[in-house]
Write an enzyme that holds these catalytic residues in place. Structure first.
Site, PDB file in Angstrom:
ATOM      1  N   GLU A  12       0.892  -1.231   0.000  1.00 13.58           N
ATOM      2  CA  GLU A  12       0.038  -0.154  -0.115  1.00 13.58           C
ATOM      3  C   GLU A  12       1.051   1.296   0.092  1.00 13.58           C
ATOM      4  O   GLU A  12       2.053   1.354   0.163  1.00 13.58           O
ATOM      5  CB  GLU A  12      -1.018   0.126   0.955  1.00 13.58           C
ATOM      6  CG  GLU A  12      -1.851  -1.315   1.129  1.00 13.58           C
ATOM      7  CD  GLU A  12      -2.867  -1.166   2.163  1.00 13.58           C
ATOM      8  OE1 GLU A  12      -2.897  -0.260   3.030  1.00 13.58           O
ATOM      9  OE2 GLU A  12      -4.029  -1.936   2.013  1.00 13.58           O
ATOM     10  N   CYS A  32      -9.136  -8.908  -7.385  1.00 11.80           N
ATOM     11  CA  CYS A  32      -9.748  -7.957  -8.179  1.00 11.80           C
ATOM     12  C   CYS A  32      -9.893  -7.974  -9.469  1.00 11.80           C
ATOM     13  O   CYS A  32      -9.026  -8.682 -10.010  1.00 11.80           O
ATOM     14  CB  CYS A  32      -9.339  -6.365  -7.583  1.00 11.80           C
ATOM     15  SG  CYS A  32      -7.739  -6.059  -8.094  1.00 11.80           S
ATOM     16  N   GLU A  57      -1.376 -10.256  -6.283  1.00  9.38           N
ATOM     17  CA  GLU A  57      -1.602 -10.819  -7.460  1.00  9.38           C
ATOM     18  C   GLU A  57      -0.459 -10.241  -8.499  1.00  9.38           C
ATOM     19  O   GLU A  57       0.233 -10.925  -9.023  1.00  9.38           O
ATOM     20  CB  GLU A  57      -2.894 -11.206  -7.827  1.00  9.38           C
ATOM     21  CG  GLU A  57      -3.769 -11.726  -7.079  1.00  9.38           C
ATOM     22  CD  GLU A  57      -4.678 -10.670  -6.196  1.00  9.38           C
ATOM     23  OE1 GLU A  57      -3.916  -9.809  -5.757  1.00  9.38           O
ATOM     24  OE2 GLU A  57      -5.814 -10.998  -5.861  1.00  9.38           O
TER      25      GLU A  57
END
Ligand code: THU
Length: 134
Positions: A44, A90, A55
């Protein structure tokens, strides 16, 4: 390499997650056709949008080391210390994987105690690909 073993590698990868803002820690283990495993975690950023998912960390590590063909990926995630029963990739990561992964590429979700396997085409049925540019 069993699905359980690959999920266990994802659990190990998750140990390195840098997620001080969301507290949601993700690990991925990507198995290349060479037999090599590439581990990735989410990283992050205080500006939020530069954040990289686990991923894509694994995928970019692999491609940058010369691997472009893949067998499977295992993904685990969850808030703080807890690992959730199920953590799906996602949409951005699905699209990133689509560049290199066949429709029958295996996506292993769940936990080492309860692996749940999907084909890539199940997770991204109408992805945008190379052929769309022709
Ligand atoms: N995250 C991943 O690493 N992979 C996904 O597929 C979904 C989300 C991360 C990004 C962010 O650091 C945190 O989980 C919360 O969205």
């Amino acid at each position: 390499m069993t699905d359980r073993e690959l999920l266990q590698c994802a659990v190990e990868a998750r140990e390195m997650a840098y997620a001080p803002y969301s507290g949601f820690r993700v690990g991925a283990a990507l198995l290349g056709k060479s037999g090599k495993i590439y581990k990735g975690c989410n990283v992050e950023n205080a500006a939020y949008t530069p954040t990289n998912c686990a991923e894509r960390t694994a995928l970019f590590k692999a491609v940058s080391e010369g691997e472009r063909e893949f067998v499977s990926i295992a993904i685990v995630g969850g808030r703080y210390e807890a690992i959730a029963d199920f953590c799906a990739p996602c949409g951005v990561c699905r699209q990133a994987l689509a560049e290199f992964c066949d429709p029958d590429f295996r996506v292993v979700l769940g936990t080492p105690d309860n692996p749940q396997v999907f084909s890539f085409k199940e997770l991204l049925p109408f992805g945008f690909g190379k052929s769309d540019l022709e």
